[in-house]
Design a protein around this motif. Structure first.
Motif, PDB file in Angstrom:
ATOM      1  N   GLU A 140       0.839  -1.208   0.000  1.00 53.23           N
ATOM      2  CA  GLU A 140       0.000   0.000   0.000  1.00 53.23           C
ATOM      3  C   GLU A 140       0.876   1.261   0.000  1.00 53.23           C
ATOM      4  OE1 GLU A 140      -3.102   0.368  -0.425  1.00 53.23           O
ATOM      5  OE2 GLU A 140      -4.016  -1.578  -0.020  1.00 53.23           O
ATOM      6  N   GLY A 141       1.967   1.219   0.752  1.00 53.59           N
ATOM      7  CA  GLY A 141       2.866   2.376   0.799  1.00 53.59           C
ATOM      8  C   GLY A 141       3.526   2.635  -0.541  1.00 53.59           C
ATOM      9  N   VAL A 142       4.010   1.575  -1.193  1.00 48.31           N
ATOM     10  CA  VAL A 142       4.641   1.733  -2.511  1.00 48.31           C
ATOM     11  C   VAL A 142       3.608   2.170  -3.538  1.00 48.31           C
ATOM     12  CG1 VAL A 142       5.835   0.519  -4.379  1.00 48.31           C
ATOM     13  CG2 VAL A 142       6.490   0.092  -2.000  1.00 48.31           C
ATOM     14  N   ALA A 143       2.406   1.606  -3.471  1.00 44.18           N
ATOM     15  CA  ALA A 143       1.349   1.970  -4.422  1.00 44.18           C
ATOM     16  C   ALA A 143       0.999   3.453  -4.320  1.00 44.18           C
ATOM     17  CB  ALA A 143       0.112   1.109  -4.188  1.00 44.18           C
ATOM     18  N   ALA A 144       0.923   3.959  -3.091  1.00 43.25           N
ATOM     19  CA  ALA A 144       0.567   5.373  -2.899  1.00 43.25           C
ATOM     20  C   ALA A 144       1.663   6.288  -3.455  1.00 43.25           C
ATOM     21  CB  ALA A 144       0.352   5.653  -1.418  1.00 43.25           C
ATOM     22  N   ARG A 145       2.917   5.961  -3.174  1.00 45.36           N
ATOM     23  CA  ARG A 145       4.018   6.788  -3.680  1.00 45.36           C
ATOM     24  C   ARG A 145       4.107   6.714  -5.205  1.00 45.36           C
ATOM     25  NH1 ARG A 145       8.238   8.505  -0.093  1.00 45.36           N
ATOM     26  NH2 ARG A 145       8.081   7.596   1.990  1.00 45.36           N
ATOM     27  N   SER A 146       4.014   5.499  -5.734  1.00 45.37           N
ATOM     28  CA  SER A 146       4.117   5.315  -7.173  1.00 45.37           C
ATOM     29  C   SER A 146       2.978   6.027  -7.902  1.00 45.37           C
ATOM     30  CB  SER A 146       4.113   3.815  -7.500  1.00 45.37           C
ATOM     31  OG  SER A 146       4.319   3.592  -8.867  1.00 45.37           O
ATOM     32  N   GLU A 147       1.791   5.989  -7.318  1.00 42.09           N
ATOM     33  CA  GLU A 147       0.652   6.714  -7.890  1.00 42.09           C
ATOM     34  C   GLU A 147       0.925   8.227  -7.885  1.00 42.09           C
ATOM     35  OE1 GLU A 147      -4.207   7.052  -7.291  1.00 42.09           O
ATOM     36  OE2 GLU A 147      -2.948   6.348  -5.636  1.00 42.09           O
ATOM     37  N   PHE A 163       3.829   9.765  -7.906  1.00 38.66           N
ATOM     38  CA  PHE A 163       4.853  10.088  -8.906  1.00 38.66           C
ATOM     39  C   PHE A 163       4.263  10.074 -10.320  1.00 38.66           C
ATOM     40  CE2 PHE A 163       8.239   8.058  -5.929  1.00 38.66           C
ATOM     41  CZ  PHE A 163       8.323   9.230  -5.201  1.00 38.66           C
ATOM     42  N   ALA A 164       3.465   9.047 -10.628  1.00 39.88           N
ATOM     43  CA  ALA A 164       2.925   8.893 -11.984  1.00 39.88           C
ATOM     44  C   ALA A 164       1.827   9.895 -12.286  1.00 39.88           C
ATOM     45  CB  ALA A 164       2.418   7.465 -12.182  1.00 39.88           C
ATOM     46  N   ASN A 165       1.186  10.433 -11.255  1.00 40.80           N
ATOM     47  CA  ASN A 165       0.160  11.460 -11.471  1.00 40.80           C
ATOM     48  C   ASN A 165       0.717  12.677 -12.209  1.00 40.80           C
ATOM     49  OD1 ASN A 165      -2.378  10.613 -10.605  1.00 40.80           O
ATOM     50  ND2 ASN A 165      -1.916  11.015  -8.444  1.00 40.80           N
ATOM     51  N   VAL A 166       2.018  12.930 -12.049  1.00 41.92           N
ATOM     52  CA  VAL A 166       2.649  14.088 -12.685  1.00 41.92           C
ATOM     53  C   VAL A 166       2.466  14.034 -14.199  1.00 41.92           C
ATOM     54  CG1 VAL A 166       4.861  15.250 -13.099  1.00 41.92           C
ATOM     55  CG2 VAL A 166       4.306  14.407 -10.812  1.00 41.92           C
ATOM     56  N   PHE A 167       2.471  12.819 -14.767  1.00 40.88           N
ATOM     57  CA  PHE A 167       2.259  12.699 -16.217  1.00 40.88           C
ATOM     58  C   PHE A 167       0.965  11.942 -16.537  1.00 40.88           C
ATOM     59  CE2 PHE A 167       5.456   9.673 -14.764  1.00 40.88           C
ATOM     60  CZ  PHE A 167       5.025   8.432 -15.229  1.00 40.88           C
ATOM     61  N   GLY A 168      -0.023  12.048 -15.613  1.00 38.37           N
ATOM     62  CA  GLY A 168      -1.370  11.561 -15.892  1.00 38.37           C
ATOM     63  C   GLY A 168      -1.550  10.068 -15.842  1.00 38.37           C
ATOM     64  N   ALA A 169      -0.616   9.353 -15.189  1.00 34.77           N
ATOM     65  CA  ALA A 169      -0.682   7.888 -15.180  1.00 34.77           C
ATOM     66  C   ALA A 169      -0.804   7.338 -13.766  1.00 34.77           C
ATOM     67  CB  ALA A 169       0.555   7.313 -15.879  1.00 34.77           C
ATOM     68  N   GLY A 170      -1.521   8.056 -12.898  1.00 39.38           N
ATOM     69  CA  GLY A 170      -1.610   7.655 -11.505  1.00 39.38           C
ATOM     70  C   GLY A 170      -2.146   6.253 -11.303  1.00 39.38           C
ATOM     71  N   GLU A 171      -3.203   5.867 -12.039  1.00 39.01           N
ATOM     72  CA  GLU A 171      -3.787   4.536 -11.843  1.00 39.01           C
ATOM     73  C   GLU A 171      -2.810   3.435 -12.276  1.00 39.01           C
ATOM     74  OE1 GLU A 171      -7.357   3.993 -14.134  1.00 39.01           O
ATOM     75  OE2 GLU A 171      -6.630   5.273 -15.757  1.00 39.01           O
ATOM     76  N   LEU A 229       1.080  -1.796  -6.210  1.00 42.46           N
ATOM     77  CA  LEU A 229       0.286  -2.738  -5.425  1.00 42.46           C
ATOM     78  C   LEU A 229       0.650  -4.183  -5.723  1.00 42.46           C
ATOM     79  CD1 LEU A 229      -2.018  -2.487  -3.336  1.00 42.46           C
ATOM     80  CD2 LEU A 229      -3.620  -2.862  -5.236  1.00 42.46           C
ATOM     81  N   PHE A 230       1.035  -4.465  -6.976  1.00 41.59           N
ATOM     82  CA  PHE A 230       1.271  -5.858  -7.370  1.00 41.59           C
ATOM     83  C   PHE A 230       2.755  -6.222  -7.475  1.00 41.59           C
ATOM     84  CE2 PHE A 230      -2.509  -8.247  -9.344  1.00 41.59           C
ATOM     85  CZ  PHE A 230      -3.364  -7.799  -8.343  1.00 41.59           C
ATOM     86  N   HIS A 231       3.666  -5.279  -7.197  1.00 37.97           N
ATOM     87  CA  HIS A 231       5.070  -5.559  -7.509  1.00 37.97           C
ATOM     88  C   HIS A 231       5.655  -6.696  -6.673  1.00 37.97           C
ATOM     89  CE1 HIS A 231       6.050  -3.165  -3.916  1.00 37.97           C
ATOM     90  NE2 HIS A 231       7.308  -3.533  -4.042  1.00 37.97           N
ATOM     91  N   ASP A 232       5.223  -6.846  -5.426  1.00 34.95           N
ATOM     92  CA  ASP A 232       5.747  -7.908  -4.566  1.00 34.95           C
ATOM     93  C   ASP A 232       4.697  -8.981  -4.287  1.00 34.95           C
ATOM     94  OD1 ASP A 232       8.334  -7.044  -4.336  1.00 34.95           O
ATOM     95  OD2 ASP A 232       8.139  -6.181  -2.335  1.00 34.95           O
ATOM     96  N   LEU A 233       3.805  -9.198  -5.238  1.00 30.61           N
ATOM     97  CA  LEU A 233       2.726 -10.161  -5.024  1.00 30.61           C
ATOM     98  C   LEU A 233       3.273 -11.553  -4.696  1.00 30.61           C
ATOM     99  CD1 LEU A 233      -0.345  -9.539  -5.315  1.00 30.61           C
ATOM    100  CD2 LEU A 233      -0.284 -10.819  -7.465  1.00 30.61           C
ATOM    101  N   GLY A 234       4.402 -11.910  -5.285  1.00 32.15           N
ATOM    102  CA  GLY A 234       4.991 -13.229  -5.062  1.00 32.15           C
ATOM    103  C   GLY A 234       5.463 -13.461  -3.645  1.00 32.15           C
ATOM    104  N   LYS A 235       5.551 -12.402  -2.830  1.00 33.50           N
ATOM    105  CA  LYS A 235       5.958 -12.579  -1.435  1.00 33.50           C
ATOM    106  C   LYS A 235       4.839 -13.188  -0.585  1.00 33.50           C
ATOM    107  CE  LYS A 235       9.610  -9.102  -1.264  1.00 33.50           C
ATOM    108  NZ  LYS A 235      10.166  -7.914  -0.579  1.00 33.50           N
ATOM    109  N   TYR A 236       3.647 -13.315  -1.172  1.00 38.70           N
ATOM    110  CA  TYR A 236       2.559 -13.989  -0.467  1.00 38.70           C
ATOM    111  C   TYR A 236       2.690 -15.504  -0.527  1.00 38.70           C
ATOM    112  CZ  TYR A 236      -0.193  -9.838   0.577  1.00 38.70           C
ATOM    113  OH  TYR A 236      -0.637  -8.643   1.110  1.00 38.70           O
TER     114      TYR A 236
END
Length: 735
Positions: free
Chosen positions: A23-30, A32-40, A47-54
């Motif tokens: 959640e923390g990485v997703a919020a920061r990454s969103e 950063f990407a909002n600056v060029f309109g790609a927040g989602e 949100l999915f970058h470390d999914l394999g850690k589950y």
């Protein structure tokens, strides 16, 4: 309970929960990407970058199991499943490569590391993830205006999102390791305060004392008028000696305020002059506003978490590479463009901070070469879709517009460029016959104050030593400058040169071309070894710089050994042709235009476009429809400097030795390394290895090398001497 990172403590209350990290990485990454309109998009990859850690296997790994686990492929496969094979490819590249680097697209028959093979790979079950996180919805659109080149556009979008993720991942990890350090990281950006300091500084020159100063003020005024223009691509075609550096800074500050931009990035051709420019900006804007970043001391950090689950504080902090979160960045062409085309995590981390900025290319003609076209197309795409204003500054502007379709608008800041060239015409140019080193020294001795610029370090040493041996009286007026001297030493020598010039004393300076850009020095006579006409114009900018003489004299000569093969021989031969045609008007606007026209003809008249020698644009476009990009391949091919160089620290004074002692025991290396940058010299790898083998260079920290016997190898006049005669003869670096 699922965890992302652990401490050395067995008490899991101190471990970082995986959901919290995602959640923390997703919020920061969103963000950063909002600056060029790609927040989602940014939120999804975070949100999915470390999914394999589950997976149970990864959690056992955190608990001490020695079995390695691939945790980066799961999120890539999951987003392909949710978003489809077309749209999902972009986040798949990013997530699959968030530790190891952006992979090539590849094929089923390709390397195991390519994305296509990764997407069909059998991995550990991660379905427990959906107990804690909700899959992101598919974006409704891609936030890009249609561009010139699909391969460049889509691959750059992927790189920018990758940058958002890896920076967010590094910062969240740093926050978990050391919250206090994390809070100190960001540098405040106050455009109003910087503008006030800039205006105070420029107020000192408001009343011109000469025609030259009046012309400089008029050009500054034109730059400040241009800031109201739209964001996009600009050229600033100002003659050498007309005040480009301060005028372009004024444009950048006012333009940033006008459009709410976040930072100013200065891109400079040579590491050898970056310290001087950064010092100028610090003196005007304050040291806290300026980040100097180049490749003299830079380490590739291993961030392969699977191989090291017990992340100590020191290891975590190694993730905190420079991310350009500062108001003013001063960097090099090599650092800027090789990062822009890199697939590596450490180099890519800063890219998203290029968005919403002014990027100024000082001496933009130095971009010309084998990677000119892909570099320009990358800048056009940044201007088109990432709120970047690019300003190309030079006294010899290459015709960059001819590399673009007519639809691309490039605005010129200066109202009447031919008039300004005429006003700043302060030199005459002369062609000499071919010279020997001995004959050249005889010519130089005829002048009371003279600068001679040659193409290689080897020639500079030989010419300097020949002059010293020929002069029978006091040798104190003869100076040598090259990148074999560390930056602080060069600054000290330049200060001594300026003192002699100001006092009207005899002065002869032998230098490589590092003196040509950004060095404010004024001599009545300049000799320049044959090179590109843009380099000769730069050399002429050190001659009669302040217009104190009716006319300064510039002599162009070729040495008996000729020019190094390749690019330098090509540009030199074109220059020779232009000088023969235009004679004393060899630096006129017409001559410069003719030079670049002829040069482009040679670069593009064969089946290979030498402005894109490695076919970077073609490689990016070849399989763009299938969203397959050769990220790893392009990273290996895009090298602005062909020869590998290694950096050595020279602890020659007390300050350097003190900083070096701190570095040996420092927990955080960044600050110590930055303080030692002015004491670094770069060597060809072969010579570097010879020094290491002889025990004269020691590795004091991983990837950090120090000259151990300074008094034997580093001389007051020549800097770091070649390890052997063989290395002296082989040294052909143009710097």
């Amino acid at each position: 309970m699922y965890y992302a990172h652990r401490t050395e403590e067995k008490n899991k209350q101190q471990w970082q929960r995986l959901q919290e990290h995602l959640e923390g990485v997703a919020a920061r990454s969103e963000q950063f990407a909002n600056v060029f309109g790609a927040g989602e998009w940014g939120r999804a990859v975070g949100l999915f970058h470390d999914l394999g850690k589950y997976s149970d296997k990864f959690q056992r790994r955190l608990n001490g199991s020695p079995v390695q686990v691939d945790h980066a492929t799961a999120g890539a496969q999951a987003l392909i499943e949710y978003w489809g094979s077309k749209v999902g490819m972009i986040p798949a590249y990013i997530i699959a490569g968030h530790h190891s680097g952006l992979p090539d697209g590849g094929t089923e028959a390709g390397s195991d590391s390519c994305l296509v093979r990764r997407l069909s790979k059998s991995i550990e079950d991660y379905q427990n993830a959906y107990q804690e996180i909700t899959p992101p919805g598919r974006p409704q659109r891609m936030p890009l205006a249609p561009g010139l080149h699909p391969g460049m556009q889509l691959s750059l979008f992927t790189r920018m999102l990758y940058s958002c993720l890896v920076d967010a991942d590094s910062l969240d990890t740093e926050r978990y390791c050391n919250k206090e350090q994390s809070e100190l990281r960001s540098m405040p950006i106050d455009i109003d305060a910087m503008l006030e300091r800039y205006n105070d500084h420029m107020g000192k020159f408001s009343v011109p004392k000469s025609d030259i100063e009046r012309y400089r003020n008029e050009l500054l005024h034109e730059c400040l008028q241009a800031v109201e223009g739209p964001q996009g691509m600009y050229t600033l075609n100002m003659p050498t000696g007309s005040g480009k550096t301060l005028a372009s800074l004024g444009f950048a500050l006012h333009h940033a305020k006008r459009y709410g931009l976040s930072r100013i990035i200065y891109v400079i051709p040579y590491t050898s002059i970056i310290e001087q420019n950064a010092a100028i900006f610090r003196s005007i804007l304050g040291s806290e506003a300026v980040l100097e970043h180049h490749s003299n001391i830079q380490r590739e950090i291993n961030t392969d978490e699977e191989n090291d689950p017990v992340r100590t504080l020191n290891q975590k902090m190694q993730l905190a590479e420079e991310n350009w979160d500062a108001p003013v960045i001063v960097t090099t062409n090599v650092q800027f463009f090789e990062s822009l085309f890199s697939n590596k995590r450490s180099k890519s981390r800063k890219l998203h901070h290029i968005a919403n900025s002014v990027v100024i290319f000082d001496e933009a003609q130095m971009m010309n070469g084998h990677f000119f076209k892909p570099s320009l197309y990358a800048m056009e795409e940044l201007a088109r879709n990432y709120r970047v204003t690019a300003l190309f500054c030079t006294g010899t502007q290459p015709e960059i517009a001819q590399l673009f379709p007519e639809s691309v608008q490039i605005r010129e800041v200066v109202h009447d460029v031919p008039l300004r060239y005429q006003q700043f015409q302060r030199t005459r140019i002369h062609q000499l016959e071919q010279q020997s080193i001995t004959g050249l020294t005889s010519l130089l001795q005829e002048h009371r104050q003279v600068l001679c610029i040659v193409n290689t370090r080897k020639t500079a040493r030989e010419l300097y030593q020949q002059l010293r041996s020929d002069v029978m009286d006091d040798e104190s007026h003869i100076f040598h400058l090259s990148a074999r001297m560390y930056a602080k030493h060069r600054m000290e020598v330049l200060a001594s040169i300026r003192e002699r010039l100001d006092a009207g004393l005899r002065c002869c300076v032998i230098s490589t071309q590092l003196i040509e850009a950004g060095v404010d020095i004024d001599l009545p006579v300049v000799y320049r070894e044959l090179a590109g006409l843009d380099s000769i114009a730069q050399a002429a900018g050190r001659c009669n710089r302040n217009g104190q003489l009716p006319m300064g004299e510039v002599y162009v000569f070729e040495l008996e050994q000729g020019l190094p093969p390749g690019w330098f021989r090509l540009t030199g031969s074109v220059t020779q042709s232009i000088l023969e045609q235009y004679q004393e008007r060899g630096l006129s606007m017409e001559a410069v235009k003719a030079y670049f026209t002829e040069l482009y003809f040679y670069q593009t008249s064969t089946t290979i476009d030498r402005t894109d020698k490695e076919n970077i644009l073609g490689r990016l476009n070849e399989h763009a429809r299938e969203m397959k990009f050769p990220f790893k391949e392009v990273n290996q091919l895009f090298k602005l400097i062909d020869t590998d160089m290694e950096t050595v620290i020279v602890p020659r004074d007390e300050d350097a030795r003190k900083d070096l002692d701190e570095l040996k025991t420092a927990l955080y290396l960044r600050q110590s390394l930055r303080k030692l940058q002015p004491y670094t010299v770069q060597l060809y790898r072969e010579e570097f290895l010879a020094y290491v083998k002889a025990g004269e260079v020691e590795e004091i920290r991983q990837g950090v090398f120090v000259l151990t016997n300074v008094s034997n190898w580093y001389k007051d006049d020549l800097g770091l001497i070649p390890f052997s005669d063989e290395h002296h003869k082989l040294e052909n670096l143009i710097i």
